[in-house]
Design a protein around this motif. Structure first.
Motif, PDB file in Angstrom:
ATOM      1  N   VAL A  10      69.799  72.956  37.360  1.00 41.07           N
ATOM      2  CA  VAL A  10      68.850  72.162  36.583  1.00 41.07           C
ATOM      3  C   VAL A  10      69.401  71.802  35.203  1.00 41.07           C
ATOM      4  O   VAL A  10      69.209  70.707  34.713  1.00 41.07           O
ATOM      5  CB  VAL A  10      67.542  72.955  36.400  1.00 41.07           C
ATOM      6  N   THR A  11      70.069  72.741  34.594  1.00 41.99           N
ATOM      7  CA  THR A  11      70.352  72.557  33.181  1.00 41.99           C
ATOM      8  C   THR A  11      71.726  71.974  32.872  1.00 41.99           C
ATOM      9  O   THR A  11      71.883  71.275  31.894  1.00 41.99           O
ATOM     10  CB  THR A  11      70.212  73.891  32.445  1.00 41.99           C
ATOM     11  N   ARG A  14      73.831  67.951  31.548  1.00 39.59           N
ATOM     12  CA  ARG A  14      72.977  67.014  30.836  1.00 39.59           C
ATOM     13  C   ARG A  14      73.081  67.334  29.365  1.00 39.59           C
ATOM     14  O   ARG A  14      73.210  68.488  28.991  1.00 39.59           O
ATOM     15  CB  ARG A  14      71.509  67.189  31.248  1.00 39.59           C
ATOM     16  N   SER A  16      71.688  68.566  26.775  1.00 34.95           N
ATOM     17  CA  SER A  16      70.410  69.260  26.615  1.00 34.95           C
ATOM     18  C   SER A  16      69.810  69.058  25.226  1.00 34.95           C
ATOM     19  O   SER A  16      68.602  68.929  25.081  1.00 34.95           O
ATOM     20  CB  SER A  16      70.593  70.743  26.890  1.00 34.95           C
ATOM     21  N   LYS A  19      67.965  65.724  24.917  1.00 35.46           N
ATOM     22  CA  LYS A  19      66.726  65.783  25.704  1.00 35.46           C
ATOM     23  C   LYS A  19      65.673  66.645  25.027  1.00 35.46           C
ATOM     24  O   LYS A  19      64.499  66.288  24.956  1.00 35.46           O
ATOM     25  CB  LYS A  19      67.022  66.392  27.077  1.00 35.46           C
ATOM     26  N   ALA A  20      66.109  67.800  24.554  1.00 42.12           N
ATOM     27  CA  ALA A  20      65.175  68.713  23.901  1.00 42.12           C
ATOM     28  C   ALA A  20      64.600  68.059  22.644  1.00 42.12           C
ATOM     29  O   ALA A  20      63.403  68.141  22.379  1.00 42.12           O
ATOM     30  CB  ALA A  20      65.878  70.025  23.569  1.00 42.12           C
ATOM     31  N   ALA A  23      62.011  65.581  23.581  1.00 41.49           N
ATOM     32  CA  ALA A  23      60.801  66.240  24.082  1.00 41.49           C
ATOM     33  C   ALA A  23      59.979  66.816  22.934  1.00 41.49           C
ATOM     34  O   ALA A  23      58.747  66.734  22.926  1.00 41.49           O
ATOM     35  CB  ALA A  23      61.180  67.334  25.076  1.00 41.49           C
ATOM     36  N   ALA A 109      64.147  76.261  22.359  1.00 36.69           N
ATOM     37  CA  ALA A 109      64.642  75.176  23.213  1.00 36.69           C
ATOM     38  C   ALA A 109      66.150  75.059  23.036  1.00 36.69           C
ATOM     39  O   ALA A 109      66.684  75.455  21.996  1.00 36.69           O
ATOM     40  CB  ALA A 109      63.947  73.867  22.832  1.00 36.69           C
ATOM     41  N   PRO A 110      66.832  74.541  24.047  1.00 37.34           N
ATOM     42  CA  PRO A 110      68.296  74.502  23.959  1.00 37.34           C
ATOM     43  C   PRO A 110      68.806  73.396  23.045  1.00 37.34           C
ATOM     44  O   PRO A 110      69.355  72.401  23.505  1.00 37.34           O
ATOM     45  CB  PRO A 110      68.726  74.271  25.411  1.00 37.34           C
ATOM     46  N   LEU A 111      68.582  73.544  21.750  1.00 36.38           N
ATOM     47  CA  LEU A 111      69.184  72.626  20.780  1.00 36.38           C
ATOM     48  C   LEU A 111      69.421  73.398  19.489  1.00 36.38           C
ATOM     49  O   LEU A 111      68.747  74.402  19.238  1.00 36.38           O
ATOM     50  CB  LEU A 111      68.298  71.390  20.538  1.00 36.38           C
ATOM     51  N   PRO A 112      70.400  72.953  18.694  1.00 39.94           N
ATOM     52  CA  PRO A 112      70.662  73.668  17.446  1.00 39.94           C
ATOM     53  C   PRO A 112      69.410  73.696  16.570  1.00 39.94           C
ATOM     54  O   PRO A 112      68.662  72.719  16.512  1.00 39.94           O
ATOM     55  CB  PRO A 112      71.761  72.840  16.778  1.00 39.94           C
TER      56      PRO A 112
END
Ligand SMILES: Nc1ncnc2c1ncn2[C@@H]1O[C@H](COP(=O)(O)OP(=O)(O)OP(=O)(O)O)[C@@H](O)[C@H]1O
Ligand SMILES: [Mg+2]
Lengths: 270, 319
Positions: A10-11, A14, A16, A19-20, A23, A109-112
């Motif tokens: 899934v992860t 992309r 991420s 996208k994060a 979102a 969430a998977p972002l800095p």
């Protein structure tokens, strides 16, 4: 199941963070949308009353001239954008970092982490621009007319974007520094002086005879937003050169964003 | 096999504090395991979870989740774990269903995926009927369930539960245990913290006991109770035969192989501390009793509980 029916993880593969980021921004816009009328009342009511009393009521009593209305409206638009941006960031952040801890899910969430802070700034600019767009027609309705200067539109947009960014940056600094128990103190000792030393109700150069106050207002970034908006909308009123305004706005935007993100990181990661 | 969680020489000192909240902690958790961190208040459990979930900056040491270094590569690590914190952190501007859907969106799931998943998880956690109300209306137990459902939305490899059952009623607690075992059977590794001994004994495959940020013991619950308190316990209630007295009886019982020590609580049963399994000692003990024509009225076999171990290791002091 055929050979082609391969399930991709899934992860992976992309971007991420992008996208994060989208979102998270969508979450905030979605929440703003749910409470749009509350939001509108929050941002528009106070400036509207100010406009009404200063430009309409005092004019009817003969205390201020007709021209003053056209001078006040751009200042009020600047003030609205600035305060909307500031409050969009600061108040929710104070709550989300303390009582509600709502922000935690976004921090995971998977972002800095700094991108979560930048998202707040972006949201604030979007909301501030929306409030400025709303203020012009409503203001015109209250006053019965509004100043307009087509050539000034690029400057108007540029200054509103930069000015909201500065407001958001100040909001980020306050939102990460002020403990929730001091929330009312922000209003009293920071917002009020900021509102009245920002050259929103008067052109800066009209203060030539009050040197000390002129110096004080020169320290408030809102002054440069108000001056730039007036330069765009009512260029005939004497104003600080537009390029100076934009330069100061960029400078203070960078400074407050830097300090704000530092504070944000300190709160997000202990 | 890469450990699901690995912590090495982890130290955390909060700013302006003069003691380490975590003080040289090392342990590793195998994939598919349920691992319990047991410790008194302020032991450093939440801090450890905080480091592993990228919310607390380690002062020194190393920590990784599913092979990814959480300190250096925190963004990649966040895709691999999920955490249910000690305090509720649900998004109160959203409904429960939206809480799940937005969480999945942050993790890059497509709209169709997140809606389907949210519906399935709401159902599994018994929240389907109340999926579109205000989060504020939720009771503590419901909020806890919703947070676990949310954590599962992005299919983490490792799930951290910080005191998952504190404040839950017995029904919710049983439900929670069931769900956690369920997760394990799906291959999710679970790390939970607790200061409830029964819960640790019931749930965890292995338990690490921490205090003052240090690991004091690490073993299976059985291993801990057997090894550390040293003793399984056999309690026998007897009426001594005519002319016999309890002290002599205890002396005789202590001679049985596997009985280390015996004592009679005033007026109560005789407690025999064993070095082996109680079952193997039972027959010889009964033989001794009947040899001395003592009447046996009650037998209780038990391990020294995890609580005994916990108190022995961490002391009785309050903190
Ligand atoms: N943000 C913080 N700033 C300063 N000190 C902290 C902070 N968070 C925790 N501590 C201290 O670190 C130590 C460990 O706290 P931690 O929350 O990890 O304990 P815990 O084992 O989770 O306890 P509990 O069972 O009460 O949740 C405590 O002494 C606590 O006071
Ligand atoms: Mg804790």
């Amino acid at each position: 199941m055929t050979d082609l029916d391969v399930r991709l993880p899934v992860t992976d593969a992309r971007p991420s963070a992008a996208k994060a980021f989208r979102a998270i921004l969508w979450r905030d816009i979605f929440v703003t949308g749910k409470e749009f009328w509350v939001f509108l009342a929050q941002v528009a009511l106070q400036p509207l009353f100010m406009l009404f009393v200063f430009a309409k009521v005092l004019n009817a009593g003969g205390y201020v001239s007709d021209d003053y209305a056209h001078l006040l409206l751009p200042g009020i638009v600047a003030l609205t954008a600035f305060l909307t941006a500031l409050q969009t960031v600061s108040f929710p952040l104070i709550m989300e970092f303390s009582f509600t801890r709502e922000i935690e899910d976004r921090l995971l969430a998977p972002l800095p982490t700094y991108l979560v802070a930048l998202e707040k700034l972006l949201l604030a600019v979007i909301r501030a621009l929306a409030s400025a767009v709303v203020m012009f027609p409503i203001g015109a309705l209250v006053l019965g007319s509004a100043p307009w200067h087509a050539d000034g539109v690029p400057l108007l947009i540029a200054s509103l974007v930069l000015g909201s960014w500065v407001g958001a940056g100040i909001g980020l600094v306050l939102g990460t520094m002020v403990p929730p128990s001091k929330i009312s103190v922000i209003f009293a000792v920071i917002l009020t002086p900021l509102m009245f030393t920002g050259a929103t109700q008067y052109p800066w150069q009209s203060l030539d005879s009050m040197r000390w106050f002129q110096v004080v207002t020169a320290l408030n970034p809102l002054t440069y937003l108000s001056e730039a908006v007036r330069a765009a909308v009512v260029p005939e009123v004497p104003h600080i050169p537009a390029w100076v305004c934009l330069l100061v706005l960029v400078g203070s935007g960078v400074a407050f964003t830097g300090i704000g993100i530092k504070g944000f990181m300190r709160r997000a990661v202990s | 096999m890469t450990p699901a969680v690995e912590v090495r020489d982890l130290v955390k000192r909060y700013p302006k504090r003069d003691v380490n909240a975590v003080d040289g902690l090392s342990f590793s958790v195998q994939p598919g395991e349920i691992f319990g961190l047991l410790g008194p208040n302020g032991a450093g459990k939440s801090t450890t979870i905080g480091v592993l979930t990228t919310r607390v900056k380690a002062t020194s040491g190393e920590a990784s989740v599913a092979g990814v270094d959480v300190i250096r590569d925190s963004v990649a690590a966040r895709k691999l774990f999920a955490v249910v914190p000690q305090q509720t952190n649900l998004d109160r501007s959203l409904t429960p269903r939206q809480n799940l859907a937005f969480h999945a969106a942050y993790h890059g799931l497509s709209r169709a995926d997140r809606n389907a998943k949210a519906a399935a998880l709401l159902d599994e956690f018994g929240l389907a009927d109340q999926a579109d109300v205000k989060v504020d209306w939720y009771s503590g137990g419901m909020a806890q369930r919703l947070m676990i459902a949310r954590a599962m939305m992005h299919e983490p490899k490792v799930l951290f539960l910080d005191e998952p059952t504190t404040g839950l009623d017995p029904q919710s607690r049983l439900f929670m245990w069931e769900r956690v075992r369920d997760l394990r059977s799906r291959g999710v590794t679970v790390v939970l913290t607790t200061h409830d001994m029964d819960e640790a004994a019931e749930m965890a495959d292995r338990v690490g006991i921490v205090d003052h940020g240090k690991l004091l013991a690490l073993d299976t619950p059985e291993g801990l109770t057997r090894g550390l308190a040293g003793h399984a316990v056999l309690e026998v209630s007897v009426t001594p035969g005519d002319g016999d007295d309890p002290d002599k009886l205890i002396a005789a019982l202590t001679d049985v192989v596997g009985v280390e020590r015996g004592e009679a609580v005033a007026g109560g049963p005789i407690r025999l501390y064993l070095t082996t399994d109680p079952a193997t000692v039972l027959a010889p003990v009964i033989a001794v009793l009947s040899g001395r024509s003592a009447a046996l009225t009650n037998v209780h076999m038990g391990a020294a509980s995890l609580e005994d171990v916990f108190i022995e290791l961490t002391g009785r002091g309050l903190r």
